[in-house]
Every structure is written in structure tokens, then in C-alpha cells.
Scaffold this motif. Sequence first.
Motif, PDB file in Angstrom:
ATOM      1  N   THR A 169       0.842  -1.190   0.000  1.00  0.00           N
ATOM      2  CA  THR A 169       0.000   0.000   0.000  1.00  0.00           C
ATOM      3  C   THR A 169       0.880   1.243   0.000  1.00  0.00           C
ATOM      4  O   THR A 169       1.713   1.413   0.895  1.00  0.00           O
ATOM      5  N   LEU A 170       0.731   2.096  -1.002  1.00  0.00           N
ATOM      6  CA  LEU A 170       1.481   3.348  -1.020  1.00  0.00           C
ATOM      7  C   LEU A 170       0.955   4.265   0.081  1.00  0.00           C
ATOM      8  O   LEU A 170      -0.255   4.359   0.300  1.00  0.00           O
ATOM      9  N   ALA A 171       1.864   4.948   0.741  1.00  0.00           N
ATOM     10  CA  ALA A 171       1.466   5.814   1.849  1.00  0.00           C
ATOM     11  C   ALA A 171       0.494   6.900   1.396  1.00  0.00           C
ATOM     12  O   ALA A 171      -0.436   7.262   2.128  1.00  0.00           O
ATOM     13  N   VAL A 172       0.690   7.427   0.193  1.00  0.00           N
ATOM     14  CA  VAL A 172      -0.184   8.503  -0.284  1.00  0.00           C
ATOM     15  C   VAL A 172      -1.628   8.019  -0.440  1.00  0.00           C
ATOM     16  O   VAL A 172      -2.560   8.827  -0.412  1.00  0.00           O
ATOM     17  N   MET A 173      -1.820   6.705  -0.589  1.00  0.00           N
ATOM     18  CA  MET A 173      -3.163   6.160  -0.727  1.00  0.00           C
ATOM     19  C   MET A 173      -3.919   6.170   0.596  1.00  0.00           C
ATOM     20  O   MET A 173      -5.145   6.015   0.611  1.00  0.00           O
ATOM     21  N   ALA A 174      -3.203   6.337   1.702  1.00  0.00           N
ATOM     22  CA  ALA A 174      -3.830   6.322   3.018  1.00  0.00           C
ATOM     23  C   ALA A 174      -4.197   7.719   3.504  1.00  0.00           C
ATOM     24  O   ALA A 174      -4.759   7.859   4.594  1.00  0.00           O
ATOM     25  N   GLU A 175      -3.890   8.737   2.706  1.00  0.00           N
ATOM     26  CA  GLU A 175      -4.205  10.100   3.127  1.00  0.00           C
ATOM     27  C   GLU A 175      -5.715  10.272   3.235  1.00  0.00           C
ATOM     28  O   GLU A 175      -6.479   9.850   2.365  1.00  0.00           O
ATOM     29  N   GLY A 176      -6.145  10.889   4.346  1.00  0.00           N
ATOM     30  CA  GLY A 176      -7.567  11.099   4.578  1.00  0.00           C
ATOM     31  C   GLY A 176      -8.285   9.893   5.140  1.00  0.00           C
ATOM     32  O   GLY A 176      -9.515   9.922   5.277  1.00  0.00           O
ATOM     33  N   ARG A 177      -7.546   8.843   5.460  1.00  0.00           N
ATOM     34  CA  ARG A 177      -8.147   7.630   6.007  1.00  0.00           C
ATOM     35  C   ARG A 177      -7.498   7.302   7.351  1.00  0.00           C
ATOM     36  O   ARG A 177      -6.403   7.772   7.653  1.00  0.00           O
ATOM     37  N   ALA A 178      -8.189   6.509   8.150  1.00  0.00           N
ATOM     38  CA  ALA A 178      -7.700   6.168   9.492  1.00  0.00           C
ATOM     39  C   ALA A 178      -6.863   4.900   9.448  1.00  0.00           C
ATOM     40  O   ALA A 178      -7.353   3.844   9.039  1.00  0.00           O
ATOM     41  N   VAL A 179      -5.606   5.019   9.859  1.00  0.00           N
ATOM     42  CA  VAL A 179      -4.696   3.878   9.901  1.00  0.00           C
ATOM     43  C   VAL A 179      -4.595   3.398  11.349  1.00  0.00           C
ATOM     44  O   VAL A 179      -4.351   4.197  12.260  1.00  0.00           O
ATOM     45  N   THR A 180      -4.779   2.106  11.554  1.00  0.00           N
ATOM     46  CA  THR A 180      -4.646   1.528  12.895  1.00  0.00           C
ATOM     47  C   THR A 180      -3.566   0.460  12.864  1.00  0.00           C
ATOM     48  O   THR A 180      -3.629  -0.473  12.061  1.00  0.00           O
ATOM     49  N   THR A 181      -2.586   0.610  13.737  1.00  0.00           N
ATOM     50  CA  THR A 181      -1.524  -0.392  13.869  1.00  0.00           C
ATOM     51  C   THR A 181      -1.689  -1.096  15.208  1.00  0.00           C
ATOM     52  O   THR A 181      -2.562  -0.753  16.010  1.00  0.00           O
ATOM     53  N   ILE A 182      -0.838  -2.055  15.474  1.00  0.00           N
ATOM     54  CA  ILE A 182      -0.935  -2.802  16.730  1.00  0.00           C
ATOM     55  C   ILE A 182      -0.771  -1.892  17.936  1.00  0.00           C
ATOM     56  O   ILE A 182      -1.357  -2.125  18.995  1.00  0.00           O
ATOM     57  N   GLU A 183       0.006  -0.798  17.765  1.00  0.00           N
ATOM     58  CA  GLU A 183       0.210   0.136  18.885  1.00  0.00           C
ATOM     59  C   GLU A 183      -1.055   0.911  19.231  1.00  0.00           C
ATOM     60  O   GLU A 183      -1.189   1.412  20.353  1.00  0.00           O
ATOM     61  N   GLY A 184      -1.984   1.013  18.273  1.00  0.00           N
ATOM     62  CA  GLY A 184      -3.194   1.786  18.516  1.00  0.00           C
ATOM     63  C   GLY A 184      -4.414   0.939  18.800  1.00  0.00           C
ATOM     64  O   GLY A 184      -5.533   1.466  18.845  1.00  0.00           O
ATOM     65  N   LEU A 185      -4.224  -0.353  19.015  1.00  0.00           N
ATOM     66  CA  LEU A 185      -5.363  -1.253  19.198  1.00  0.00           C
ATOM     67  C   LEU A 185      -5.870  -1.290  20.640  1.00  0.00           C
ATOM     68  O   LEU A 185      -7.048  -1.552  20.880  1.00  0.00           O
ATOM     69  N   ALA A 186      -5.007  -1.015  21.604  1.00  0.00           N
ATOM     70  CA  ALA A 186      -5.408  -1.062  23.014  1.00  0.00           C
ATOM     71  C   ALA A 186      -6.478  -0.011  23.300  1.00  0.00           C
ATOM     72  O   ALA A 186      -6.627   0.976  22.578  1.00  0.00           O
ATOM     73  N   ARG A 187      -7.209  -0.214  24.371  1.00  0.00           N
ATOM     74  CA  ARG A 187      -8.282   0.701  24.745  1.00  0.00           C
ATOM     75  C   ARG A 187      -7.701   1.978  25.346  1.00  0.00           C
ATOM     76  O   ARG A 187      -6.553   2.003  25.793  1.00  0.00           O
ATOM     77  N   PRO A 188      -8.502   3.058  25.352  1.00  0.00           N
ATOM     78  CA  PRO A 188      -7.991   4.331  25.871  1.00  0.00           C
ATOM     79  C   PRO A 188      -7.486   4.259  27.315  1.00  0.00           C
ATOM     80  O   PRO A 188      -6.581   5.019  27.696  1.00  0.00           O
ATOM     81  N   ASP A 189      -8.044   3.358  28.116  1.00  0.00           N
ATOM     82  CA  ASP A 189      -7.587   3.251  29.511  1.00  0.00           C
ATOM     83  C   ASP A 189      -6.294   2.447  29.642  1.00  0.00           C
ATOM     84  O   ASP A 189      -5.795   2.228  30.757  1.00  0.00           O
ATOM     85  N   GLY A 190      -5.758   1.994  28.511  1.00  0.00           N
ATOM     86  CA  GLY A 190      -4.500   1.249  28.541  1.00  0.00           C
ATOM     87  C   GLY A 190      -4.667  -0.252  28.603  1.00  0.00           C
ATOM     88  O   GLY A 190      -3.675  -0.988  28.456  1.00  0.00           O
ATOM     89  N   SER A 191      -5.893  -0.728  28.798  1.00  0.00           N
ATOM     90  CA  SER A 191      -6.124  -2.176  28.836  1.00  0.00           C
ATOM     91  C   SER A 191      -6.047  -2.747  27.430  1.00  0.00           C
ATOM     92  O   SER A 191      -6.270  -2.047  26.439  1.00  0.00           O
ATOM     93  N   LEU A 192      -5.740  -4.027  27.363  1.00  0.00           N
ATOM     94  CA  LEU A 192      -5.593  -4.673  26.069  1.00  0.00           C
ATOM     95  C   LEU A 192      -6.928  -4.829  25.352  1.00  0.00           C
ATOM     96  O   LEU A 192      -7.982  -4.972  25.986  1.00  0.00           O
ATOM     97  N   HIS A 193      -6.866  -4.800  24.045  1.00  0.00           N
ATOM     98  CA  HIS A 193      -8.020  -5.119  23.226  1.00  0.00           C
ATOM     99  C   HIS A 193      -8.368  -6.589  23.474  1.00  0.00           C
ATOM    100  O   HIS A 193      -7.489  -7.409  23.760  1.00  0.00           O
ATOM    101  N   PRO A 194      -9.653  -6.974  23.429  1.00  0.00           N
ATOM    102  CA  PRO A 194     -10.029  -8.372  23.669  1.00  0.00           C
ATOM    103  C   PRO A 194      -9.237  -9.372  22.826  1.00  0.00           C
ATOM    104  O   PRO A 194      -8.923 -10.470  23.303  1.00  0.00           O
TER     105      PRO A 194
END
Length: 213
Positions: free
Chosen positions: A119-144
Motif C-alpha cells: 500500500t502506497l502511503a499517499v493512498m492512506a491520506e484522509g483515512r484512518a490507519v490503525t496499527t498494533i500500537e493503537g489497538l489497546a483501549r484508551p484506559d490502557g487495557s488490552l483489546h479483547p
Amino acid sequence: MTPDHSARPEGRSSPAAPGLDRRSFLGAGACGAAVPLLGAASAAAQPAVAAAPDVRRPLDVKLRINGQDHRLALDSRTTLLDVLREEVGLTGTKKGCDQGQCGACTVLLDGTRVLSCLTLAVMAEGRAVTTIEGLARPDGSLHPMQQAFVDHDAFQCGYCTPGQILSAVACVQEGHAKDDAQIREYMSGNLCRCAAYPNIVAAINQAKSEMGA
């Protein structure tokens, strides 16, 4: 009266140029003059070729990764994988085969799993990218799904695990986790060289109920 032998009949060869009469000389001259003219006409008929764009020129790209905006100057050929790892410092996304065959680089793009190495990076502009670092919940607990992988020991070396987890999240959200056979089918693009597949299936079965699937 003595005949004048210096006068030569029309068309007779000159002693200074044997074998070349006036007609031959004029014909050769005409052909020689035409060559450069034809060449000039041919060159003038050629269409103008536009200069190719310089793909190496940096582009100003704004990416939203794990809820945060990143403004970057990127070569248009840069992959999303290389941006995540080398520009943003999110090394949880792994570079495996770099050919789209192993699934180690899987991330979510607007909730849909994609292979970031293709995937070219320019193709992701304007879209939400989620990586493993962003999967945890806002309180810091792990995603199910993260917690289920821990509970079922669904990894060994761990190299493929980030891509496995993100692909598993998408698999559940897509409605493709109804039974073990379907899970195996829709997770087949993610390879585990440690062969932890039974544990991965068990982890997805546990997490899907907590994810409301």
C-alpha cells in the motif's frame, strides 16, 4: 583553318573528372541538397515530448495514524509499511516477505485489513490507519483480541503476531468467524512459521464474543 580540338561535344567527360558528366554531377548535387532538407522536415514533424514528472520530489502528505495526525514529506513511491516503521517509529508492524504473501505487515485502513507493504502511503491520506500500537483501549487495557492471544499462548516467536491480531480483529468484524473452518479460511493470508494455528483459532473464538460478534 586549323580545327580547334579544345572544344568538346556536349556531355563528354572532362579530363579532370573521368566518368562524371554534367547530368550526373547535377543529379548528385540535387540529391545531396535534399538529404538535409528531408532530415529537417522529419525532425520538425516529431511531436514535442513532455518532460516526465520527477517522482522523487517529496509530497506533503497528512496521515492519521492511531488517532494522531502526522504531516510528512514523502517520496510518492514510499509504502505505508516503510512510513510506519522508518518515519513514524511504529515498529510493531513487521516487515516479513515485503511481497504481500506473509501478512506480517497487516494494518487496518478505515477498519479494513490491508497489506501495508503493498500500500502506497499517499493512498492512506484522509483515512484512518490503525496499527498494533493503537489497538489497546484508551484506559490502557488490552483489546479483547490481544488479551485472547495472551490467554491462549497464540504465538511463539511473536514476529507475525501484530499482523495476526489485526487480521483477526478484521476477520471478526467482517463476520467471518462463525466457526473454526471459516476462521482458518479467512486467516489463511497470515502465515505463522511457528505453526501456532490451533491456538490462534482458539483466541479468535474467545475474543469474538467479547467483541459482540
